[in-house]
Design an enzyme around this catalytic site. Structure first.
Site, PDB file in Angstrom:
ATOM      1  N   SER A 194      -9.008   6.143  -0.967  1.00  0.00           N
ATOM      2  CA  SER A 194      -8.786   6.179  -2.407  1.00  0.00           C
ATOM      3  C   SER A 194      -9.911   5.428  -3.116  1.00  0.00           C
ATOM      4  O   SER A 194     -11.082   5.772  -2.953  1.00  0.00           O
ATOM      5  CB  SER A 194      -7.402   5.623  -2.734  1.00  0.00           C
ATOM      6  OG  SER A 194      -7.029   5.903  -4.066  1.00  0.00           O
ATOM      7  N   GLU A 315      -2.060  15.530  -2.189  1.00  0.00           N
ATOM      8  CA  GLU A 315      -2.505  14.281  -2.813  1.00  0.00           C
ATOM      9  C   GLU A 315      -1.706  13.905  -4.063  1.00  0.00           C
ATOM     10  O   GLU A 315      -1.328  12.763  -4.256  1.00  0.00           O
ATOM     11  CB  GLU A 315      -3.988  14.392  -3.207  1.00  0.00           C
ATOM     12  CG  GLU A 315      -4.952  14.496  -2.056  1.00  0.00           C
ATOM     13  CD  GLU A 315      -5.301  13.162  -1.429  1.00  0.00           C
ATOM     14  OE1 GLU A 315      -4.703  12.142  -1.807  1.00  0.00           O
ATOM     15  OE2 GLU A 315      -6.186  13.148  -0.547  1.00  0.00           O
ATOM     16  N   HIS A 416      -0.893  11.359  -1.158  1.00  0.00           N
ATOM     17  CA  HIS A 416      -1.951  10.368  -1.193  1.00  0.00           C
ATOM     18  C   HIS A 416      -1.566   9.132  -0.377  1.00  0.00           C
ATOM     19  O   HIS A 416      -0.468   8.594  -0.528  1.00  0.00           O
ATOM     20  CB  HIS A 416      -2.193   9.974  -2.655  1.00  0.00           C
ATOM     21  CG  HIS A 416      -3.412   9.175  -2.893  1.00  0.00           C
ATOM     22  ND1 HIS A 416      -4.678   9.670  -2.689  1.00  0.00           N
ATOM     23  CD2 HIS A 416      -3.578   7.897  -3.353  1.00  0.00           C
ATOM     24  CE1 HIS A 416      -5.570   8.742  -3.010  1.00  0.00           C
ATOM     25  NE2 HIS A 416      -4.930   7.651  -3.406  1.00  0.00           N
TER      26      HIS A 416
END
Length: 511
Positions: A194, A315, A416
């Site tokens: 990330s 995600e 995610h």
């Protein structure tokens, strides 16, 4: 427990802890002087070496950077926060006679949350694959990414790109000191997820980072979420308004909680006003970071080091579940984002909404927004970077598709950050974890073992393959091979063909 391991490095003598099976760990090593007081919003300064006669006991993590707690980010029990946060941690599984590859981790958290001491980032399992693992703290939020350089004058000096400079300083510490912990400074892999992965892909566009690492791994990088000084200045204006527009001379006297609160206000404001953008991130300053990383990588001009990179299948579902402002999921947000892109970059070959939607034929109507958010935020910027970087260095491209029955039931799938415990081998570390409530643990552990073997093989300079699993070929623009990580890994040629057709080949990014 065996005798206390002591590392005698140029930075000093450090006494750590011996774990079962010969793994050694040192927690809370200072790599920079405290960025506090007059040093707030200034470039990091290397920590002074310890006295030659002293031995520092480093068995406890240093404080996390100041932040608001976030239910999606488990900082462990009773986290401590302090501006004086520039510490790193080392796990070593190195053989005494052979320097081991080094893996330096940059944590995620939207450039606003997170810490190197999160339980999911325990380096013991990875170290057992014969590597040295380093996890670092860097400044986050307004303290790490706010660009106040326009306020600099004779009386006050403010520096920019502070978090990026923190990372560079930590990498220099690794180059100078890691041999004392069993690591090989000539084989350093920088990896992150990330925001941490965003820092990794940004480093590939930082000329002064050359020589500090030899490989890179980026998991779910927001490659294109790096903006110019004009946009950074607009964020600064919002921040200053949130703290009452004090004189520059008074900014360093602000309580840290006031800065964190104002940072959170801006964190929510920016994507609400301008969908598809975020408040904090590295800044294209023309000096340390001369150009947009997305452009540099897409044009094949990044630092020519091998790259392992990919994203997760679902995600955006986490952001929807948390009602996060970060991802443009609703149709009106997506249309506003595309309109603003066209306005701010009038020469761009912007795909029409109909062309974009053609990439999602057969996708349920309610899921199209999630797909677009996922792809404009993560998948397409990653693919554009892969296409360019593969022309100058070997690249291995993946998509993480696995989700347990419970995550399917919750309708978040392979969202995610769900790959993190697989990479780190740290299942069960998160408080109140529902992941395996409906089973799937043994299957996940098999996938985790393969991912750890692939990631550490790559760090060792080998192809990222795993025992008993499909061979992962490097990406090229002829076959566009992509590893799909699931119960049984598989290699798919041109997995993203429909997305490439719908979104086009031009990098879509805000300036």
């Amino acid at each position: 427990m065996d005798e206390t391991p002591v590392a005698a490095a140029p930075a000093g003598r450090f006494a750590g802890e011996e774990l079962a099976g010969g793994i050694r760990v040192w927690r809370g090593i200072r790599y920079a002087q405290p960025p506090t007081g007059d040093a707030r919003w200034r470039d990091p300064v290397p920590a002074e070496p310890l006295d030659a006669e002293a031995t520092a006991t480093v068995t406890s993590f240093g404080p996390a950077a100041p932040q608001k707690t976030n239910p999606a980010i488990d900082l462990g029990p009773d986290p401590v926060f302090d501006e004086d946060c520039l510490f790193l941690n080392v796990w070593s599984g190195a053989d005494a006679d052979t320097p081991a590859p080094v893996m330096v981790w940059l944590h995620g958290g939207a450039y606003t949350f997170g810490s190197s001491s999160q339980p999911v980032y325990d380096g013991e399992a990875l170290a057992r694959h014969g590597v040295v693992v380093v996890t670092i703290n860097y400044r986050i939020g307004a303290l790490g990414f706010l660009d106040l350089s326009s306020l600099s004058g004779p009386e006050q000096q403010f520096d920019g790109n502070l978090a990026l400079k923190d990372v560079l300083l930590a990498l220099r510490w690794v180059q100078r000191n890691i041999a004392a912990f069993g690591g090989n400074p000539e084989r350093v892999t920088v990896f992150g997820e990330s925001a941490g992965a965003g820092l990794v892909t940004t480093l590939l566009a930082v000329p002064s980072a050359a020589g500090l690492f030899s490989c890179a791994i980026a998991e779910s990088s927001p490659v294109s979420s790096v903006y110019d000084t004009a946009r950074a200045a607009s964020v600064t204006e919002l921040f200053l308004a949130a703290v009452g527009n004090p004189a520059p001379a008074d900014l360093r006297a602000l309580p840290v909680d006031t800065i964190v609160d104002a940072g959170m206000t801006v964190f929510a404001q920016v994507p609400a006003q301008h969908p598809g953008t975020i408040a904090f991130g590295p800044v294209i300053d023309g000096e340390l970071l001369p150009e947009a990383p997305a452009t540099v990588l897409a044009e094949g001009r990044g630092l020519p080091v091998p790259l392992l990179i990919g994203t997760n299948k679902d995600e955006a579902s986490l952001f929807r579940m948390m009602k996060s402002p970060l991802m443009p999921i609703r149709e009106e947000q997506i249309e506003q984002m595309l309109a603003e892109l066209g306005t701010e970059r009038p020469g761009i070959d912007l795909p029409s909404m109909a062309q974009v939607l053609s990439a999602y034929e057969g996708v349920r109507h309610h899921a199209v927004g999630l797909g677009i958010a996922r792809d404009i935020g993560f998948r397409m910027p990653t693919l554009w970077a892969v296409e360019g970087h593969s022309r100058v260095a070997p690249v291995w491209f993946y998509r993480f598709d696995h989700a347990t029955p419970m995550l399917h039931l919750l309708r978040i799938g392979a969202t995610h950050a769900t790959e993190l415990p697989y990479v780190w081998g740290t299942f069960g570390r998160r408080a109140h974890d529902l992941t395996f409530r409906l089973g799937g643990r043994h299957e996940a552990e098999r996938i985790s073992a393969r991912m750890q073997q692939r990631w550490t093989a790559f760090a060792k300079g080998e192809a990222p393959n795993a025992d008993g699993a499909v061979e992962w070929p490097a990406f090229d623009t002829d076959t566009r091979a992509t590893l799909v990580i699931e119960t049984e890994d598989r290699v798919v040629p041109d997995l993203d063909h429909e997305l490439r057709t719908g979104w086009g080949d031009e990098v879509l990014a805000f300036p």
